[in-house]
Write an enzyme that holds these catalytic residues in place. Sequence first.
Site, PDB file in Angstrom:
ATOM      1  N   LYS A 160      70.872  93.977  30.435  1.00  0.00           N
ATOM      2  CA  LYS A 160      70.389  95.095  31.241  1.00  0.00           C
ATOM      3  C   LYS A 160      68.906  94.898  31.554  1.00  0.00           C
ATOM      4  O   LYS A 160      68.050  95.028  30.684  1.00  0.00           O
ATOM      5  CB  LYS A 160      70.578  96.437  30.522  1.00  0.00           C
ATOM      6  CG  LYS A 160      70.418  97.586  31.524  1.00  0.00           C
ATOM      7  CD  LYS A 160      69.944  98.886  30.923  1.00  0.00           C
ATOM      8  CE  LYS A 160      68.467  99.087  30.889  1.00  0.00           C
ATOM      9  NZ  LYS A 160      67.748  99.098  32.172  1.00  0.00           N
ATOM     10  N   GLY A 213      60.817  95.917  24.596  1.00  0.00           N
ATOM     11  CA  GLY A 213      60.265  97.030  25.355  1.00  0.00           C
ATOM     12  C   GLY A 213      59.317  97.826  24.485  1.00  0.00           C
ATOM     13  O   GLY A 213      58.725  97.290  23.540  1.00  0.00           O
ATOM     14  N   SER A 214      59.209  99.094  24.778  1.00  0.00           N
ATOM     15  CA  SER A 214      58.222  99.923  24.072  1.00  0.00           C
ATOM     16  C   SER A 214      58.707 100.265  22.660  1.00  0.00           C
ATOM     17  O   SER A 214      59.909 100.313  22.392  1.00  0.00           O
ATOM     18  CB  SER A 214      57.988 101.211  24.862  1.00  0.00           C
ATOM     19  OG  SER A 214      59.203 101.921  24.971  1.00  0.00           O
ATOM     20  N   THR A 215      57.747 100.558  21.796  1.00  0.00           N
ATOM     21  CA  THR A 215      58.070 100.949  20.418  1.00  0.00           C
ATOM     22  C   THR A 215      58.885 102.249  20.414  1.00  0.00           C
ATOM     23  O   THR A 215      59.828 102.407  19.632  1.00  0.00           O
ATOM     24  CB  THR A 215      56.773 101.079  19.605  1.00  0.00           C
ATOM     25  OG1 THR A 215      56.174  99.774  19.545  1.00  0.00           O
ATOM     26  CG2 THR A 215      57.022 101.572  18.195  1.00  0.00           C
ATOM     27  N   GLY A 218      62.379 101.411  21.350  1.00  0.00           N
ATOM     28  CA  GLY A 218      62.927 100.587  20.264  1.00  0.00           C
ATOM     29  C   GLY A 218      63.384 101.447  19.091  1.00  0.00           C
ATOM     30  O   GLY A 218      64.468 101.242  18.522  1.00  0.00           O
ATOM     31  N   GLU A 235      61.653  93.607  19.965  1.00  0.00           N
ATOM     32  CA  GLU A 235      60.321  93.058  20.274  1.00  0.00           C
ATOM     33  C   GLU A 235      59.569  94.167  20.982  1.00  0.00           C
ATOM     34  O   GLU A 235      59.928  94.521  22.114  1.00  0.00           O
ATOM     35  CB  GLU A 235      60.440  91.822  21.180  1.00  0.00           C
ATOM     36  CG  GLU A 235      61.206  90.663  20.584  1.00  0.00           C
ATOM     37  CD  GLU A 235      60.497  89.987  19.429  1.00  0.00           C
ATOM     38  OE1 GLU A 235      59.311  90.292  19.178  1.00  0.00           O
ATOM     39  OE2 GLU A 235      61.150  89.159  18.758  1.00  0.00           O
ATOM     40  N   CYS A 269      52.508  92.273  26.106  1.00  0.00           N
ATOM     41  CA  CYS A 269      52.571  92.795  24.738  1.00  0.00           C
ATOM     42  C   CYS A 269      51.602  92.056  23.819  1.00  0.00           C
ATOM     43  O   CYS A 269      51.205  92.577  22.792  1.00  0.00           O
ATOM     44  CB  CYS A 269      53.998  92.688  24.211  1.00  0.00           C
ATOM     45  SG  CYS A 269      54.669  91.045  24.379  1.00  0.00           S
ATOM     46  N   GLU A 363      48.293 101.131  22.914  1.00  0.00           N
ATOM     47  CA  GLU A 363      48.652 100.075  23.859  1.00  0.00           C
ATOM     48  C   GLU A 363      48.509 100.644  25.264  1.00  0.00           C
ATOM     49  O   GLU A 363      49.159 101.628  25.615  1.00  0.00           O
ATOM     50  CB  GLU A 363      50.105  99.624  23.641  1.00  0.00           C
ATOM     51  CG  GLU A 363      50.475  98.473  24.551  1.00  0.00           C
ATOM     52  CD  GLU A 363      51.928  98.030  24.403  1.00  0.00           C
ATOM     53  OE1 GLU A 363      52.817  98.883  24.422  1.00  0.00           O
ATOM     54  OE2 GLU A 363      52.147  96.807  24.282  1.00  0.00           O
TER      55      GLU A 363
HETATM   56  P1  NAP Z   1      60.618 100.401  28.005  1.00  0.00           P
HETATM   57  O1  NAP Z   1      60.329 101.606  28.821  1.00  0.00           O
HETATM   58  O2  NAP Z   1      60.811 100.563  26.551  1.00  0.00           O
HETATM   59  O3  NAP Z   1      61.910  99.727  28.678  1.00  0.00           O
HETATM   60  C1  NAP Z   1      62.427  98.504  28.222  1.00  0.00           C
HETATM   61  C2  NAP Z   1      63.894  98.420  28.588  1.00  0.00           C
HETATM   62  O4  NAP Z   1      64.596  99.444  27.894  1.00  0.00           O
HETATM   63  C3  NAP Z   1      64.187  98.669  30.075  1.00  0.00           C
HETATM   64  O5  NAP Z   1      65.275  97.873  30.466  1.00  0.00           O
HETATM   65  C4  NAP Z   1      64.575 100.143  30.078  1.00  0.00           C
HETATM   66  O6  NAP Z   1      65.381 100.511  31.179  1.00  0.00           O
HETATM   67  C5  NAP Z   1      65.363 100.212  28.798  1.00  0.00           C
HETATM   68  N1  NAP Z   1      65.528 101.578  28.285  1.00  0.00           N
HETATM   69  C6  NAP Z   1      64.759 102.654  28.547  1.00  0.00           C
HETATM   70  N2  NAP Z   1      65.257 103.740  27.928  1.00  0.00           N
HETATM   71  C7  NAP Z   1      66.367 103.340  27.249  1.00  0.00           C
HETATM   72  C8  NAP Z   1      67.315 103.988  26.417  1.00  0.00           C
HETATM   73  N3  NAP Z   1      67.228 105.286  26.145  1.00  0.00           N
HETATM   74  N4  NAP Z   1      68.321 103.244  25.881  1.00  0.00           N
HETATM   75  C9  NAP Z   1      68.421 101.925  26.146  1.00  0.00           C
HETATM   76  N5  NAP Z   1      67.567 101.264  26.957  1.00  0.00           N
HETATM   77  C10 NAP Z   1      66.538 101.941  27.483  1.00  0.00           C
HETATM   78  O7  NAP Z   1      59.489  99.286  28.167  1.00  0.00           O
HETATM   79  P2  NAP Z   1      58.822  98.739  29.502  1.00  0.00           P
HETATM   80  O8  NAP Z   1      57.904  99.792  30.006  1.00  0.00           O
HETATM   81  O9  NAP Z   1      59.873  98.187  30.410  1.00  0.00           O
HETATM   82  O10 NAP Z   1      58.010  97.480  28.942  1.00  0.00           O
HETATM   83  C11 NAP Z   1      56.765  97.615  28.387  1.00  0.00           C
HETATM   84  C12 NAP Z   1      56.809  97.598  26.886  1.00  0.00           C
HETATM   85  O11 NAP Z   1      57.497  96.434  26.440  1.00  0.00           O
HETATM   86  C13 NAP Z   1      55.436  97.534  26.251  1.00  0.00           C
HETATM   87  O12 NAP Z   1      55.369  98.393  25.157  1.00  0.00           O
HETATM   88  C14 NAP Z   1      55.345  96.083  25.777  1.00  0.00           C
HETATM   89  O13 NAP Z   1      54.475  95.868  24.701  1.00  0.00           O
HETATM   90  C15 NAP Z   1      56.753  95.802  25.413  1.00  0.00           C
HETATM   91  N6  NAP Z   1      57.005  94.356  25.399  1.00  0.00           N
HETATM   92  C16 NAP Z   1      57.147  93.733  24.200  1.00  0.00           C
HETATM   93  C17 NAP Z   1      57.349  92.360  24.164  1.00  0.00           C
HETATM   94  C18 NAP Z   1      57.507  91.648  22.862  1.00  0.00           C
HETATM   95  O14 NAP Z   1      58.022  90.536  22.883  1.00  0.00           O
HETATM   96  N7  NAP Z   1      57.112  92.227  21.733  1.00  0.00           N
HETATM   97  C19 NAP Z   1      57.399  91.631  25.354  1.00  0.00           C
HETATM   98  C20 NAP Z   1      57.246  92.295  26.551  1.00  0.00           C
HETATM   99  C21 NAP Z   1      57.058  93.676  26.566  1.00  0.00           C
HETATM  100  P3  NAP Z   1      64.722 101.284  32.449  1.00  0.00           P
HETATM  101  O15 NAP Z   1      63.766 100.353  33.039  1.00  0.00           O
HETATM  102  O16 NAP Z   1      65.905 101.554  33.286  1.00  0.00           O
HETATM  103  O17 NAP Z   1      64.066 102.519  31.893  1.00  0.00           O
END
Ligand code: NAP
Length: 460
Positions: A160, A213-215, A218, A235, A269, A363
């Site tokens: 996804k 994605g975000s903490t 997660g 992650e 990240c 962050e």
């Molecule tokens: P996000 O809002 O947490 O979204 C990540 C993914 O999760 C997207 O595909 C999102 O779909 C999906 N998602 C959202 N709500 C969900 C739910 N209730 N159930 C299941 N899936 C759900 O994060 P982001 O804004 O895309 O990315 C930024 C974050 O990712 C930052 O915090 C960054 O630090 C982190 N990140 C971490 C790493 C690492 O390796 N540690 C690498 C890259 C990024 P939708 O887009 O449809 O909402």
Amino acid sequence: MPREGGRRELIDPATEEAFAQISAAGPAELDRAVAGAQQAFESGWRDLAAGKRAEILFAISKKLRDHADEIAAIESRNIGKPITDAKDEAALGARVFEYYAGAISKFFGETIPVASGGFSFTLHQPMGVVAAIVPWNFPFPIACWKSAPALAAGNCVVLKPASLSPLTALRLGELAHKAGLPAGVLQVVPGAGGTIGDALVQHPLVRKISFTGSTEIGAHIMRLAAGGIKRVSLELGGKSPNIVFADADVDKAATTSPMSVFANTGQDCCARSRVFVERSVFDRFVEKFVAATRALTVGGPDDPNTQLGPLVSTQQREKVEGFLTTAKSREIIGGDRPAGRGAYLRPAIVLGCETSDAVWREEIFGPVVCIRPFDDETTMLREVNDSPYGLSGSIWTNDLKRALRVARSVESGVLSINSHSSVHVEAPFGGFKQSGLGRDLGMNALEGYTETKSIYISEE
Ligand code: NAP
């Protein structure tokens, strides 16, 4: 083509204009995708000899290389990523498939003599259907570094992508099947996280969720997964330190550090957004850091000379600017919008902040860095570790003992010494504390996509 979840426009962040429409999946389409993946798993993929799976993964890698320019152009348009970076990331995705094609035949079990006589041996078995949920900041490489090890180990994958960045994941699915991946083995399902993301995590046929994605999300996924004791790897976010000692090559540290936080317009990240500089070299470091930042090229993502493109959206820019507003009593260099359209923001350097400031603690996911002086190693390390995050970081010193001592003390999953490099396909990648659980990349990732089975053989 899914349609239950409706259609939405994708906005080019460089022009703020719609450039594509995407059909999102709904619950029934998601259910069909998971059922199809389960069927593909049972009907052959899990039982295919590892060497055969490797052949297919090598073919995918080649296909991705052949289409690298196209993948890069799509990614660049979709999220405003500078084309030069997008090309590097397309190549990285191909290398990840190549690595796991080679790795799977080297992922060994153990032979264990047991006290009662005879011996046990271990098998690494695939789990079944793996849900891979990925973010918008590195859409293509992260989709590859979840799919490739999961597939190599014999799982089927439902991927996804983030709603903002579905295009290269969809292309990955098409190209993988063109390269010979059997139908159903990799399913790409675009759609909203809150609906189909949740449904995917809770689907009874999904055995493992691999999330980046975000903490906040997660933690939500971990809670959803708990009911079914599903395997989860996460992650998550970061607020990584960049520690510069006076005995380091200060000029090199200062001139390379801006891109360690501003690359990908800070939407990284691993961004080294908290810089700790030993006081005796603080002024020199800041002067060179500011000059190197001013020399960065902010511009259109399609220009090969661009180093910083727009943020992913105007909403993301507003969020970042909100953080700068909280810091307006501090000294801020840069952080203004260039004239014209597009979600652009010049990099911002914040000086004089306290460790309690939001810009220092949270962050931001945008081009903002805070730089503070330090006087002694112990206090500095306490401040470094005073964060819920622990993903990445850099240490600059020419004292080997100090480098190793500090590297052991920093609570981070990934560190680099006299460099800002975080991601190596061959090495594990992941976080301590609220930056994550489990590891992507390297041989470690294969452990996360397999169950270990212990089989005892009696010699009586
Ligand atoms: P996000 O809002 O947490 O979204 C990540 C993914 O999760 C997207 O595909 C999102 O779909 C999906 N998602 C959202 N709500 C969900 C739910 N209730 N159930 C299941 N899936 C759900 O994060 P982001 O804004 O895309 O990315 C930024 C974050 O990712 C930052 O915090 C960054 O630090 C982190 N990140 C971490 C790493 C690492 O390796 N540690 C690498 C890259 C990024 P939708 O887009 O449809 O909402």
